[in-house]
Every structure is written in C-alpha cells, then in structure tokens.
Enzyme design. Structure first.
Site, PDB file in Angstrom:
ATOM      1  N   CYS A 107       0.835  -1.211   0.000  1.00 45.46           N
ATOM      2  CA  CYS A 107       0.000   0.000   0.000  1.00 45.46           C
ATOM      3  C   CYS A 107       0.864   1.253   0.000  1.00 45.46           C
ATOM      4  O   CYS A 107       1.710   1.415   0.877  1.00 45.46           O
ATOM      5  CB  CYS A 107      -0.914  -0.008   1.224  1.00 45.46           C
ATOM      6  SG  CYS A 107      -1.729   1.579   1.543  1.00 45.46           S
TER       7      CYS A 107
ATOM      8  N   CYS B 110       0.469   3.355   3.459  1.00 52.37           N
ATOM      9  CA  CYS B 110       0.857   2.873   4.789  1.00 52.37           C
ATOM     10  C   CYS B 110       2.164   3.537   5.248  1.00 52.37           C
ATOM     11  O   CYS B 110       3.007   3.917   4.426  1.00 52.37           O
ATOM     12  CB  CYS B 110       1.014   1.348   4.777  1.00 52.37           C
ATOM     13  SG  CYS B 110      -0.539   0.443   5.040  1.00 52.37           S
TER      14      CYS B 110
ATOM     15  N   HIS C  40      -4.160   0.374   8.055  1.00 53.36           N
ATOM     16  CA  HIS C  40      -4.689   0.074   6.726  1.00 53.36           C
ATOM     17  C   HIS C  40      -6.112  -0.499   6.790  1.00 53.36           C
ATOM     18  O   HIS C  40      -6.882  -0.374   5.824  1.00 53.36           O
ATOM     19  CB  HIS C  40      -3.751  -0.940   6.056  1.00 53.36           C
ATOM     20  CG  HIS C  40      -4.074  -1.233   4.619  1.00 53.36           C
ATOM     21  ND1 HIS C  40      -3.764  -0.368   3.603  1.00 53.36           N
ATOM     22  CD2 HIS C  40      -4.698  -2.303   4.027  1.00 53.36           C
ATOM     23  CE1 HIS C  40      -4.166  -0.884   2.445  1.00 53.36           C
ATOM     24  NE2 HIS C  40      -4.731  -2.054   2.674  1.00 53.36           N
TER      25      HIS C  40
ATOM     26  N   ASN D  28     -13.626   9.880  -1.151  1.00 54.89           N
ATOM     27  CA  ASN D  28     -14.294   8.842  -1.927  1.00 54.89           C
ATOM     28  C   ASN D  28     -14.038   7.535  -1.208  1.00 54.89           C
ATOM     29  O   ASN D  28     -12.885   7.136  -1.056  1.00 54.89           O
ATOM     30  CB  ASN D  28     -13.724   8.743  -3.349  1.00 54.89           C
ATOM     31  CG  ASN D  28     -14.055   9.956  -4.195  1.00 54.89           C
ATOM     32  OD1 ASN D  28     -15.144  10.500  -4.096  1.00 54.89           O
ATOM     33  ND2 ASN D  28     -13.111  10.381  -5.021  1.00 54.89           N
TER      34      ASN D  28
ATOM     35  N   SER E 186      -9.335   4.184  -5.178  1.00 55.82           N
ATOM     36  CA  SER E 186      -8.400   3.197  -5.706  1.00 55.82           C
ATOM     37  C   SER E 186      -7.530   2.558  -4.626  1.00 55.82           C
ATOM     38  O   SER E 186      -6.680   1.741  -4.925  1.00 55.82           O
ATOM     39  CB  SER E 186      -7.535   3.818  -6.798  1.00 55.82           C
ATOM     40  OG  SER E 186      -6.921   4.988  -6.322  1.00 55.82           O
TER      41      SER E 186
ATOM     42  N   HIS F  10      -6.955   2.019   2.023  1.00 56.05           N
ATOM     43  CA  HIS F  10      -6.364   2.689   3.193  1.00 56.05           C
ATOM     44  C   HIS F  10      -7.186   3.962   3.450  1.00 56.05           C
ATOM     45  O   HIS F  10      -7.398   4.751   2.531  1.00 56.05           O
ATOM     46  CB  HIS F  10      -4.896   3.035   2.919  1.00 56.05           C
ATOM     47  CG  HIS F  10      -4.169   3.427   4.176  1.00 56.05           C
ATOM     48  ND1 HIS F  10      -3.159   2.664   4.724  1.00 56.05           N
ATOM     49  CD2 HIS F  10      -4.327   4.490   5.011  1.00 56.05           C
ATOM     50  CE1 HIS F  10      -2.732   3.242   5.830  1.00 56.05           C
ATOM     51  NE2 HIS F  10      -3.421   4.362   6.024  1.00 56.05           N
TER      52      HIS F  10
ATOM     53  N   HIS G 106      -8.477   7.321   3.646  1.00 53.88           N
ATOM     54  CA  HIS G 106      -7.897   8.616   3.265  1.00 53.88           C
ATOM     55  C   HIS G 106      -8.924   9.484   2.558  1.00 53.88           C
ATOM     56  O   HIS G 106      -9.917   8.992   2.025  1.00 53.88           O
ATOM     57  CB  HIS G 106      -6.685   8.417   2.357  1.00 53.88           C
ATOM     58  CG  HIS G 106      -7.032   7.975   0.964  1.00 53.88           C
ATOM     59  ND1 HIS G 106      -7.448   6.697   0.657  1.00 53.88           N
ATOM     60  CD2 HIS G 106      -7.051   8.649  -0.207  1.00 53.88           C
ATOM     61  CE1 HIS G 106      -7.693   6.604  -0.636  1.00 53.88           C
ATOM     62  NE2 HIS G 106      -7.471   7.774  -1.205  1.00 53.88           N
TER      63      HIS G 106
ATOM     64  N   GLN H 142      -9.190  13.586   0.343  1.00 53.05           N
ATOM     65  CA  GLN H 142      -8.418  14.479  -0.516  1.00 53.05           C
ATOM     66  C   GLN H 142      -8.835  15.923  -0.310  1.00 53.05           C
ATOM     67  O   GLN H 142      -9.918  16.197   0.212  1.00 53.05           O
ATOM     68  CB  GLN H 142      -8.666  14.141  -1.979  1.00 53.05           C
ATOM     69  CG  GLN H 142      -8.199  12.776  -2.408  1.00 53.05           C
ATOM     70  CD  GLN H 142      -8.221  12.646  -3.936  1.00 53.05           C
ATOM     71  OE1 GLN H 142      -7.690  13.495  -4.656  1.00 53.05           O
ATOM     72  NE2 GLN H 142      -8.851  11.596  -4.419  1.00 53.05           N
TER      73      GLN H 142
HETATM   74  O1  LIG Z   1      -7.968  11.030  -7.111  1.00 54.69           O
HETATM   75  P1  LIG Z   1      -8.322   9.566  -7.215  1.00 54.69           P
HETATM   76  O2  LIG Z   1      -8.770   8.990  -5.897  1.00 54.69           O
HETATM   77  O3  LIG Z   1      -7.250   8.765  -7.876  1.00 54.69           O
HETATM   78  O4  LIG Z   1      -9.566   9.538  -8.210  1.00 54.69           O
HETATM   79  C1  LIG Z   1     -10.915   9.522  -7.829  1.00 54.69           C
HETATM   80  O5  LIG Z   1     -11.350  10.773  -7.293  1.00 54.69           O
HETATM   81  C2  LIG Z   1     -11.300  11.884  -8.197  1.00 54.69           C
HETATM   82  C3  LIG Z   1     -11.894  13.083  -7.507  1.00 54.69           C
HETATM   83  O6  LIG Z   1     -13.262  12.888  -7.161  1.00 54.69           O
HETATM   84  C4  LIG Z   1     -12.027  11.578  -9.515  1.00 54.69           C
HETATM   85  O7  LIG Z   1     -11.751  12.613 -10.426  1.00 54.69           O
HETATM   86  C5  LIG Z   1     -11.576  10.255 -10.115  1.00 54.69           C
HETATM   87  O8  LIG Z   1     -12.385   9.951 -11.230  1.00 54.69           O
HETATM   88  C6  LIG Z   1     -11.711   9.156  -9.050  1.00 54.69           C
HETATM   89  O9  LIG Z   1     -11.282   7.920  -9.563  1.00 54.69           O
END
Ligand SMILES: O=P(O)(O)O[C@H]1O[C@H](CO)[C@@H](O)[C@H](O)[C@H]1O
Ligand SMILES: O=P(O)(O)O[C@H]1O[C@H](CO)[C@@H](O)[C@H](O)[C@H]1O
Lengths: 350, 350
Positions: free
Chosen positions: B52, B55, B115, B155, B163, B166, B168, B170
């Site tokens: 990961c 981590c 994790h 997300n 993706s 873990h 997290h 943004q």
């Molecule tokens: O930034 P990540 O986690 O790789 O990507 C994810 O979040 C983003 C922000 O919502 C989106 O634009 C991507 O389509 C999604 O896969």
C-alpha cells in the site's frame, strides 16, 4: 517561459450549451490506476433468449405477452418513474421545503427483435426505423396537453445501469421541463435573442473551421467531441440545419441521422474492442405548443470508459461536490475516435 | 378521491440549497432489479500492507518514503488534477469556445496509519484529529492569495472510484469557485440578504420541527436526510450555529462534529452490514478574503447503495440528460437510518 496550452496545462472550460464550467487536467492522463476493474461486455448472446422480458413473444413482469414483433416494439414501462393517474397538488413549509406533483409516462422502445444486436451491428435501415419511432413518439407524446417535455434516451451496458442487454431505449415524458433541457433552453434563447441564429449553428461553424474536435460528417449531420465535453469520449450529434425537434427533419436528414448513429457507435465499439457502454439521449424543444426557434435539436453520448474496456472515469467526490473534471482533452479524444475504422471489429475481415 | 401524498405520488422537489429540482418516484421502489450486482466490500485487511502506497514507511509512486506516521498524515497528491506551476492565460473563439488557465493544489490526507480501519471503526479522538487536519488545511490553503476555494472530500469504496482502501481523503484547492459551491453560495446569499439569517439556520428550524428527516443529533450538530436528497441515503451534517468555515468552530463543536461523523458512518455500515461506500465532502465559504456571513458550513454524504450491499442507484440516462431522480423517499431513508444501532456490526456482541 511557456505560454498557456490547452493540451498541457490545467484549465477550466465553459460549456456554452448549459452555462456551467468544467475542470480539465491534461497532465493527469498518466496517473496509474489501481482501483476498480470493470467487467468488459464480451458475452456472446443468442438471437433469442427465452428468459428475456423484451424478446418477441415472451412474458413481461406484469403477465403481458410481447407480440411476435419483427422490427421495433414500443410499450408503456411496467415500472415507470412517472404516471398519469395521480392527483395534482403540492407541499410547502416555511418557503424552503417545496414539492409539487409531477405526472407523465414512461415508454420502452425495443430497437430490434434480435437479443444479440446493438445499434452498431444493426443495418442502416434498421437504425432508421429507430429514428422513426423516436420521431413518432415525440410527435404523439408532445401533442398531449399534459406533457411539456419528452426525454428520449438509452442506457447501454451494465456499467450504465442497464438491466437487460436486449437493445432498447426509454422515453420519460412529463409535465414540466427538467433541469438540463431547462438550462440548455435558457442558453439557446439568450443566443437566439442576441444573434438571430441558434447557438449551435454558430458553434458548429466554429468547429467546422477548427476541425480538431470533429469525429465524422455526412451531408446533413456532424458528430464532434464538444469543446466542453466532460465524459472522456463524450460526443454531440448535430443536424447542420437548425430544427427544434425530430418531426421537422426531412427524410434525407433522418437517413443521415441514422448513418451518423451507425458510424459513431461502430467507432465506439472499435475504440476498446468491446461493446461500448454509454448513456445517450436527444434534447429537443419543450412540448408546450410554442415553436421554440432557439432550440437546435441534438443528441448527446456520455460514455464512461477512459483508458480501456476495464478502466472507467468515475464522476465522484470532486465532481459531485465541486464540478465536472476530465483527464484527457476533448481534442485528444476526438483524434482517437477519428482514427477508428467504420467496420465493426467483430465483422472485420481478419 | 385521493389527495396528493409525498409518500405515494410522483413529484418534484426543490433543492433550496442549490436551486435545482429533483424527480421523486416513491411507487418505483418495488421494481425488480436484474442489472449489475456490485461486489460488496467484505474483505478483511491487515493493519499494515507492504504493497500500500499510503501505509507508514512505504514508498510512493514518485519514490518518496512515507514517514512512520502514528496519527494522520498529509502530503501533496503525486497525480494532482491541479498544479500551481503553470502559466496564466486563456483561450477564446467566436464567443462560444472559452477556456482559462486554472491553478491549485491537490492534497491527500491519510486518516490513520491503520490500513484496516475506516471512519466508523476509529475512536472519537482519532476522528477528531481528522477534523483538526481538515481545519488546519483549510486555514493554510485558504490563506494563500492564489487559492479562492478549498474542496475537502472523501471517496470511499471501489464503487465510488476509490483506488486504495487505506482510509484517506483528498483536498482540491483552486483559484476559482467551482459550480456546486457557487450555486449554493448564490442561494445562501439571496436568503441572507432577504432574511438576515443563513438559509440553513431557517432550514434546520423546519427540520427540527418536522422531525421526519432527522437521523441523529448532539448538542452542536444535526444529521438529517435533506428534503431534496437525490442519492438514496444522502445526508447533510449541519452545525446548529451558523459559521462559514471550520476555523470558526469551537473545540466543543469540533468534538461534536467528530461524534456526528462516527455515529453516522456506523449507522451507514450497519444498514446493509457492509463497509458503506460514499463520496462525502465539506462545503465552506470561498477563501477570497471576504467574511461570507451567508455561508453556513456543512458536510454532504452521497452514498450510492439503494437496496442492499449489492444493488446501487445509477445516476445515468434520465439523470444525466434531464435531472436527478430517486425511488425511495427521503423520509423513508431517514427512518431506516434512525432505526440503526450505533454499535458497529463487526464489533457488536453476538
Ligand atoms: O484522485 P483519485 O482517488 O485517484 O480519483 C478519484 O477521485 C477523483 C476526484 O473525485 C475523480 O476525479 C476520479 O475519477 C476518481 O477515480
Ligand atoms: O429504467 P431502468 O433501465 O430500470 O433504470 C435505469 O435507468 C433509469 C433512467 O436513467 C435510472 O433511473 C436507473 O437508476 C437505471 O438503473
């Protein structure tokens, strides 16, 4: 020092058709993807499936038998989101909670009796008959005094929430004009009032001059990746002559619409050698009895695949909370679509 | 004759916060689902995963080693959609093609070194430390003269494009105000100018009186399913006291925000006995140096699951081309969430 370059630098683009902005991050196309892998649709299906509620002669959930249809087949959706048997009325609390009864109808359109076909594998005449059904449905539903807007669309592929691979689309027709056509109508009306030409007439002239976003053309229609596309391989299908709805197209224009649909969907399938998922739909004038000369009929394709048959674009966190965002430029996407052959990969000579 | 009933009849609801409408089809909750089955997240994960990139101590894609962090950990996104090293500039053709350079930063926030945890399984103190990081990041990024808006979000789950499991979130911070907060700001400003109170203060008073959409409360925060929710189990987290951003919350208000987050996400996991996917994020005032008293800080949760851990709501054809649509009423969703226990199902005594 470098100067600003649409192909390289993060930027915002204005969507002249709906008035909203989009974030474009061209440099981000290279990020690795470790997330969900989609299941590509490589199933080979029988021409008739006894378990399919859309195939000719089969029984639907409500016990009704489909006719033994040979071309297209249209019926009222057994689980429609809209109905025309409810009471009128509304709800209000403190000015901030507001609801009103909505009525309408849901229709399902089978494109073909063949369970194993999709638009790109149908003949020009068969696709033309789908265009004719759309036209007839728009005319009939739009003439009803209780219907103010007719939304014709198709969800294709499980990834786009389609629950049956039998080739079909839907119509949701309702009393009021929904949000997206309302925004597009407002933008088109402002342009019409200022210039006396439809917004999309002027837009098309620019795109025909710039060429970088064109995908394909015929005598009466143009397919392009709009400057403001938010889905990776989003396209816009435009008749060159501005008409507000399908019923005003000539026979030749309807033939060319079918031709554009066939050639575009073949290119889509060829791009990642898969049955290409999308949501697609027509935007036409509201059916309020007014002529709406500002309205320029068009069709949108919103396909989710980004890099391959298994890696899609997610419209999630930032997109839901802030605004749409894309990683590849519309110009690059158009170039990829332009370079595809117009013979379907499943039927191409080896 | 029946009279109009929000719980039974198709209707449109107005979203007072962003000014858009939504179609509600309560009767449609019973339609059978034969489409895509989602893979529920039932994986049991190790506390540390050598593969990961989030981590502690591991190497990221760009070769940098993460520190051996023990609490939260924040770093610049290695594949950010926004950058602050590009040239300024713009692009224009015929008034209809418009673009402008956009700059900003992307940050990644690891919520925990573990994790195998997600918010609902973290302690109140650990969740409070996430609230503190959000607050610090908002303060620091928002103070930059080149940043006009700070979008904090998470997300969660592969279904929502995440993706890496873990835990997290943004931050995308940028020069201009994106579409959604721009719409919410416009609605809030109009209400403030007319009433001298924030829109969400008046909205909250109505919801506290009506009670049918409340999910949980504590001294300083309320969680509810908004009247205009479009995702099936969408919720809104509101501080009772109207403040425009996190930096203006008291210590007690931040504790209660963490408490609300913990109790809500536990209820979400319990609803379908699965690690509940969602996109969630904060909406706060633009960071243009103005006080924005009209802005009432809040957090949205947009979760896709509809009926079970494997059946989701798709926002596709009609939703993309016309407007948002939902099949279960917000009141019914709130009732389901209210009836969930606040002990996580994985830790409940048998
Ligand atoms: O930034 P990540 O986690 O790789 O990507 C994810 O979040 C983003 C922000 O919502 C989106 O634009 C991507 O389509 C999604 O896969
Ligand atoms: O009507 P269907 O095909 O059952 O359902 C599909 O299309 C609808 C219209 O876009 C959406 O509301 C549903 O979420 C989707 O699953």
């Amino acid at each position: 020092s470098t100067s600003f370059d649409l192909a390289q630098h993060p930027h915002r683009r204005y969507n002249a058709l709906n008035g909203e902005w989009l974030l474009v991050s061209p440099h981000r196309a290279l990020r690795p993807w470790q997330g969900q892998q989609e299941a590509p649709d490589t199933a080979s299906r029988p021409a008739y499936d006894a378990g399919c509620y859309l195939c000719p002669g089969n029984v639907r959930a409500n016990g009704v038998h489909n006719p033994a249809y040979a071309g297209t087949f249209v019926f009222d959706n057994d689980f429609a989101a809209l109905r025309d048997d409810g009471p009128a009325g509304g709800f209000e609390r403190g000015g901030l909670l507001r609801a009103e009864a909505e009525s309408g109808v849901g229709r399902v359109i089978c494109f073909s009796p063949r369970h194993d076909l999709t638009l790109p594998e149908m003949s020009p005449a068969e696709i033309r008959s789908v265009v004719d059904v759309w036209t007839d449905e728009f005319r009939t539903l739009g003439a009803r005094p209780d219907i103010g807007y007719v939304q014709i669309f198709e969800n294709k592929g499980q990834m786009m929430g389609c629950s049956n691979p039998h080739p079909h689309g839907q119509i949701w027709a309702q009393r009021t004009v929904p949000g997206e056509p309302e925004k597009e109508g407002r933008q088109q009306l402002a342009h019409w009032q200022q210039h006396g030409r439809t917004l999309l007439t002027d837009y098309l002239a620019i795109e025909l001059a710039e060429k970088s976003r064109l995908v394909l053309e015929n005598e009466h229609w143009v397919v392009l990746v709009p400057f403001w596309a938010s889905w990776p391989f989003e396209t816009l299908l435009l008749p060159r002559r501005p008409v507000p709805d399908l019923t005003q197209l000539t026979e030749a224009e309807k033939d060319d619409f079918a031709d554009a649909l066939r050639r575009l969907t073949i290119r889509y399938d060829n791009l990642f050698q898969t049955s290409f998922p999308y949501s697609a739909g027509l935007h036409q004038r509201p059916t309020d009895g007014q002529p709406h000369p500002e309205w320029h009929l068009h069709m949108h394709f919103f396909p989710p695949l980004l890099r391959s048959a298994t890696v899609r674009k997610f419209m999630v966190g930032y997109e839901l909370l802030a605004n749409a965002q894309r990683d590849i430029t519309p110009e690059w996407a158009a170039e990829r679509l332009r370079s595809q052959p117009e013979v379907h990969y499943r039927h191409a000579p080896a």
